[in-house]
Design an enzyme around this catalytic site. Structure first.
Site, PDB file in Angstrom:
ATOM      1  N   MET A 145       0.194  -1.741  -0.216  1.00  0.00           N
ATOM      2  CA  MET A 145       0.115   0.274   0.100  1.00  0.00           C
ATOM      3  C   MET A 145       0.602   1.519  -0.147  1.00  0.00           C
ATOM      4  O   MET A 145       0.408   2.691   0.027  1.00  0.00           O
ATOM      5  CB  MET A 145      -0.955  -0.016   1.207  1.00  0.00           C
ATOM      6  CG  MET A 145      -2.017  -1.236   1.290  1.00  0.00           C
ATOM      7  SD  MET A 145      -3.216  -1.027   1.824  1.00  0.00           S
ATOM      8  CE  MET A 145      -2.719  -0.314   3.775  1.00  0.00           C
ATOM      9  N   HIS A 198       9.230  -3.688   3.653  1.00  0.00           N
ATOM     10  CA  HIS A 198       8.756  -4.128   2.254  1.00  0.00           C
ATOM     11  C   HIS A 198      10.265  -4.623   1.328  1.00  0.00           C
ATOM     12  O   HIS A 198       9.920  -5.144   0.506  1.00  0.00           O
ATOM     13  CB  HIS A 198       7.876  -2.798   1.653  1.00  0.00           C
ATOM     14  CG  HIS A 198       6.757  -2.422   2.146  1.00  0.00           C
ATOM     15  ND1 HIS A 198       6.165  -1.212   2.874  1.00  0.00           N
ATOM     16  CD2 HIS A 198       5.153  -3.179   2.100  1.00  0.00           C
ATOM     17  CE1 HIS A 198       5.411  -1.172   3.197  1.00  0.00           C
ATOM     18  NE2 HIS A 198       4.857  -1.568   2.777  1.00  0.00           N
ATOM     19  N   ASP A 242       1.653  -9.616   8.414  1.00  0.00           N
ATOM     20  CA  ASP A 242       1.044  -9.866   9.101  1.00  0.00           C
ATOM     21  C   ASP A 242       0.246 -11.486   9.103  1.00  0.00           C
ATOM     22  O   ASP A 242      -0.118 -11.679   7.276  1.00  0.00           O
ATOM     23  CB  ASP A 242      -0.788  -8.994   7.348  1.00  0.00           C
ATOM     24  CG  ASP A 242       0.436  -7.271   7.234  1.00  0.00           C
ATOM     25  OD1 ASP A 242      -0.337  -6.944   7.765  1.00  0.00           O
ATOM     26  OD2 ASP A 242       1.477  -6.905   7.509  1.00  0.00           O
ATOM     27  N   GLN A 253      -3.398 -12.256   7.254  1.00  0.00           N
ATOM     28  CA  GLN A 253      -3.507 -11.699   5.592  1.00  0.00           C
ATOM     29  C   GLN A 253      -3.225 -13.208   4.859  1.00  0.00           C
ATOM     30  O   GLN A 253      -3.545 -13.560   4.351  1.00  0.00           O
ATOM     31  CB  GLN A 253      -3.125 -10.431   5.980  1.00  0.00           C
ATOM     32  CG  GLN A 253      -2.475 -10.549   4.141  1.00  0.00           C
ATOM     33  CD  GLN A 253      -2.125  -9.182   4.121  1.00  0.00           C
ATOM     34  OE1 GLN A 253      -2.935  -8.344   3.702  1.00  0.00           O
ATOM     35  NE2 GLN A 253      -0.857  -8.985   3.514  1.00  0.00           N
ATOM     36  N   SER A 307       4.072   0.410   7.864  1.00  0.00           N
ATOM     37  CA  SER A 307       4.242   2.488   7.622  1.00  0.00           C
ATOM     38  C   SER A 307       3.622   2.818   8.569  1.00  0.00           C
ATOM     39  O   SER A 307       3.347   4.563   8.263  1.00  0.00           O
ATOM     40  CB  SER A 307       3.539   2.474   6.497  1.00  0.00           C
ATOM     41  OG  SER A 307       3.750   1.490   4.784  1.00  0.00           O
TER      42      SER A 307
HETATM   43  P1  AMP Z   1       1.057  -3.428   3.387  1.00  0.00           P
HETATM   44  O1  AMP Z   1       1.947  -2.179   2.524  1.00  0.00           O
HETATM   45  O2  AMP Z   1       1.564  -3.033   4.760  1.00  0.00           O
HETATM   46  O3  AMP Z   1      -0.642  -3.773   3.468  1.00  0.00           O
HETATM   47  O4  AMP Z   1       2.758  -4.123   3.589  1.00  0.00           O
HETATM   48  C1  AMP Z   1       2.410  -4.767   1.903  1.00  0.00           C
HETATM   49  C2  AMP Z   1       3.291  -6.294   2.211  1.00  0.00           C
HETATM   50  O5  AMP Z   1       4.515  -5.506   2.852  1.00  0.00           O
HETATM   51  C3  AMP Z   1       2.473  -6.735   3.638  1.00  0.00           C
HETATM   52  O6  AMP Z   1       2.490  -8.260   2.592  1.00  0.00           O
HETATM   53  C4  AMP Z   1       3.269  -6.827   4.475  1.00  0.00           C
HETATM   54  O7  AMP Z   1       3.380  -8.450   5.433  1.00  0.00           O
HETATM   55  C5  AMP Z   1       4.628  -6.755   4.312  1.00  0.00           C
HETATM   56  N1  AMP Z   1       5.224  -6.152   5.407  1.00  0.00           N
HETATM   57  C6  AMP Z   1       4.727  -5.267   5.966  1.00  0.00           C
HETATM   58  N2  AMP Z   1       5.770  -4.775   7.246  1.00  0.00           N
HETATM   59  C7  AMP Z   1       6.038  -5.942   7.141  1.00  0.00           C
HETATM   60  C8  AMP Z   1       7.556  -5.851   8.257  1.00  0.00           C
HETATM   61  N3  AMP Z   1       7.764  -5.286   9.225  1.00  0.00           N
HETATM   62  N4  AMP Z   1       8.710  -7.547   8.557  1.00  0.00           N
HETATM   63  C9  AMP Z   1       7.671  -7.964   6.838  1.00  0.00           C
HETATM   64  N5  AMP Z   1       6.959  -7.447   5.806  1.00  0.00           N
HETATM   65  C10 AMP Z   1       6.144  -6.192   5.791  1.00  0.00           C
END
Ligand code: AMP
Length: 283
Positions: A30, A37, A151, A154, A187
């Site tokens: 996102m 990420h 997540d 998810q 984020s």
């Molecule tokens: P988001 O932008 O928050 O929807 O996250 C996009 C992807 O990045 C999802 O698969 C999240 O699980 C992964 N993600 C976000 N934060 C982390 C983190 N600290 N460690 C590993 N993966 C992450």
């Protein structure tokens, strides 16, 4: 690095690679990218010939009173970050591009877990996630997709959806990336004040304490759960849920854990107005 905004243009761009049998990796996000990420992007760049990072703030996975409007947005910086890690394309469609007819009538949802844990407090969230992830899989025709264990629910639901619906894509799990303090990168950490950011360390601290207790022989589910709850409450956090569940089906444990149980602790808690999630596997 090219930023692609239309579905048609992404399809046209990827077609020649796909015709040659090249491996395409997709990293759905996102935006407001950070090193969490980054770990997903690096994994895709390592495995695949072409890496596409999608940046789409998906409105249908946000509830009415949630943070859709204030969610951080910085597409150019995200594209530079993704490029610096070797990604080839950023796919950043508008809401109108993804949902030209308004909210979709056809939704992908699971029948049992969408109302548990995060889903219990975010009605409609997981069907929004599964729907947009399905669309991204179908649009990109990627062979591989990368998701973070941060997540946890998810990721579980996406893996299950891929099996249930025979998506021709391999899902890769990437471990949680943490700041040096232990705070899981997110984020949403940007919303935290300096004090809240310190207080929020109670989540990972509590999870680690529970794991230590488990490794030292504690098997009582409520005792292990209480360790995490106490850590958060003592640090002025507000617990939304702490649940001790089975890694294989995400069903709740109660009573006393058996040696064969595959345990993960799922947590959601507020620090100030910011909702954070985290988890830890015991084995
Ligand atoms: P988001 O932008 O928050 O929807 O996250 C996009 C992807 O990045 C999802 O698969 C999240 O699980 C992964 N993600 C976000 N934060 C982390 C983190 N600290 N460690 C590993 N993966 C992450």
């Amino acid at each position: 690095m090219q930023i692609i905004k239309s579905i048609e243009s992404l399809r046209e761009t990827l077609k020649p690679f796909q015709r040659e049998g090249k491996k395409v990796g997709l990293v759905p996000t996102m935006g407001a990218l950070h090193d969490g990420h980054g770990a997903l992007i690096k994994a895709s760049v390592k495995d695949c010939d072409i890496t596409v990072v999608s940046v789409f703030l998906n409105p249908i996975q946000f509830g009415r009173n949630e943070d859709l409007d204030k969610y951080p947005k910085r597409l150019e910086a995200d594209a530079n970050f993704a490029a610096s890690l070797g990604a080839d394309y950023v796919f950043a469609p508008s809401v109108a591009e993804m949902y030209p007819n308004g909210d979709p009538l056809t939704l992908v949802r699971d029948e049992s877990l969408e109302c548990l844990y995060c889903g219990a407090y975010r009605p409609g969230h997981f069907r929004g996630v599964l729907t947009v992830v399905s669309k991204l899989f179908l649009i990109s025709k990627a062979n591989h997709a990368y998701f973070g264990e941060k997540d946890y629910q998810q990721l579980f639901l996406i893996e299950r959806m891929v099996k249930d619906l025979n998506f021709d894509i391999e899902i890769h799990r990437v471990p949680i990336v943490r700041e040096s303090t232990g705070l899981a990168m997110s984020s949403r950490n940007e919303y935290l004040s300096v004090d809240e950011r310190k207080q929020a360390l109670a989540i990972s601290r509590g999870l680690n304490e529970a794991k230590e207790a488990y490794l030292a022989g504690e098997r009582g589910v409520s005792k292990l759960r209480d360790i995490v709850v106490k850590s958060i409450v003592l640090s002025r956090g507000q617990v939304q849920f702490v649940e001790i569940v089975n890694q294989n089906d995400l069903q709740k444990y109660s009573g006393v854990l058996k040696p064969t149980d595959k345990v993960v602790v799922l947590v959601a808690a507020f620090f100030g107005k910011t909702r954070l999630i985290d988890n830890i596997e015991f084995n």
